[in-house]
Motif scaffolding. Structure first.
Motif, mmCIF file in Angstrom:
data_model
loop_
_atom_site.group_PDB
_atom_site.id
_atom_site.type_symbol
_atom_site.label_atom_id
_atom_site.label_comp_id
_atom_site.label_asym_id
_atom_site.label_seq_id
_atom_site.Cartn_x
_atom_site.Cartn_y
_atom_site.Cartn_z
ATOM 1 N N ILE A 98 56.292 52.170 23.598
ATOM 2 C CA ILE A 98 56.906 53.246 24.377
ATOM 3 C C ILE A 98 55.884 53.882 25.317
ATOM 4 O O ILE A 98 56.156 54.108 26.501
ATOM 5 C CB ILE A 98 57.515 54.300 23.441
ATOM 6 N N ALA A 99 54.699 54.160 24.790
ATOM 7 C CA ALA A 99 53.665 54.768 25.625
ATOM 8 C C ALA A 99 53.191 53.806 26.707
ATOM 9 O O ALA A 99 52.852 54.235 27.818
ATOM 10 C CB ALA A 99 52.483 55.203 24.755
ATOM 11 N N GLY A 100 53.193 52.499 26.404
ATOM 12 C CA GLY A 100 52.833 51.516 27.420
ATOM 13 C C GLY A 100 53.820 51.524 28.579
ATOM 14 O O GLY A 100 53.426 51.447 29.749
ATOM 15 N N ILE A 101 55.108 51.631 28.248
ATOM 16 C CA ILE A 101 56.127 51.730 29.302
ATOM 17 C C ILE A 101 55.908 53.007 30.116
ATOM 18 O O ILE A 101 55.971 53.000 31.347
ATOM 19 C CB ILE A 101 57.533 51.712 28.679
ATOM 20 N N GLY A 102 55.651 54.108 29.412
ATOM 21 C CA GLY A 102 55.393 55.367 30.098
ATOM 22 C C GLY A 102 54.199 55.280 31.027
ATOM 23 O O GLY A 102 54.225 55.812 32.141
ATOM 24 N N TYR A 103 53.152 54.580 30.582
ATOM 25 C CA TYR A 103 51.960 54.464 31.431
ATOM 26 C C TYR A 103 52.245 53.608 32.665
ATOM 27 O O TYR A 103 51.813 53.951 33.770
ATOM 28 C CB TYR A 103 50.797 53.862 30.648
ATOM 29 N N LEU A 104 52.945 52.497 32.492
ATOM 30 C CA LEU A 104 53.232 51.633 33.642
ATOM 31 C C LEU A 104 54.104 52.341 34.673
ATOM 32 O O LEU A 104 54.000 52.068 35.872
ATOM 33 C CB LEU A 104 53.912 50.343 33.165
#
Length: 244
Positions: free
Chosen positions: A76-82
């Protein structure tokens, strides 16, 4: 207004709140773990077939579940970062992956300790163990990409992609005992678990163990995020000093 030289700077309220949250979570995790140890080794019934080795179940299952939570947060945080390219998203992704790797490592270790007296071998390439080992390799690769990428920015982007794609293995791990022939016990918790999979007292102790492990997970996650923040600040200071 800058702080006057020689006088200590005042901590912002939200940073003090986070620091206090970490302290309280650590104390809560310590107390719950002590109580959990008593429940596992004194209150929990001894299995008529497996004996005392079955007690590791109350440790193995919660840390396995919390490793899944760590990888979910990482994705989830990876999606948020991208999408946003915010440093807070990246710190959450990195910290979640680190804590998730610790927990899935412990899940593998407790799993083989349990397997030795029950199956007669330390390791067998059955579906649940194999897919869990693949999950471990995926997120160890995540951490290695962050460490060895040509630039920090590339490391953040590449690892975010790995963290998102790698999470696909989590439902595979969970459903592996359903999809393929396996000697691993079936699910005792979750959507595929039977209502009578556990005796009531075992279910209550397992839930308590899960809560205690969750408190520890929360503390480690906040601690690692705070450390990531400190490391990022130091890295920025070094870059500023080198540019002068």
């Amino acid at each position: 207004m800058a702080a006057i030289a020689g006088q200590p700077t005042r901590k912002t309220p939200w940073r003090a709140a986070i620091r206090d949250a970490r302290l309280w979570l650590l104390l809560l995790a310590a107390v719950l773990t002590l109580v959990d140890g008593y429940l596992i080794f004194v209150v929990a019934p001894t299995d008529a077939v497996l004996g005392h080795i079955q007690r590791i179940f109350y440790i193995h299952v919660p840390i396995s579940i919390l490793s899944f939570l760590g990888f979910l947060l990482c994705a989830i945080a990876g999606i948020g970062y991208l999408i946003r390219r915010g440093e807070s998203w990246d710190r959450l992704a990195h910290a979640s992956a680190e804590v998730g790797v610790v927990f899935v490592t412990l899940a593998l270790i407790t799993g083989v300790i349990w397997a030795r007296p029950v199956w007669g071998v330390w390791w067998t390439w059955e579906p649940r163990l194999t897919t869990t080992l693949i999950l471990w390799f995926i997120y160890v690769a995540y951490l290695m990409i962050r460490q060895y990428a040509p630039t920090p920015q590339q490391g953040r982007v590449w690892s975010a992609v790995v963290g998102i794609i790698g999470f696909v293995d989590v439902p595979i791990v969970y459903y592996s005992v359903q999809w393929w022939r396996s000697i691993h016990p079936v699910q005792v918790i979750g959507p595929e678990a039977a209502d009578d999979a556990l005796e009531p007292i075992m279910a209550r102790i397992l839930i308590f163990s899960l809560v205690a492990t969750l408190a520890l997970f929360g503390y480690l996650l906040l601690e690692r995020m705070a450390l990531r923040k400190t490391e990022d600040t130091l890295a920025q200071l070094r870059r500023d000093a080198n540019s002068d």
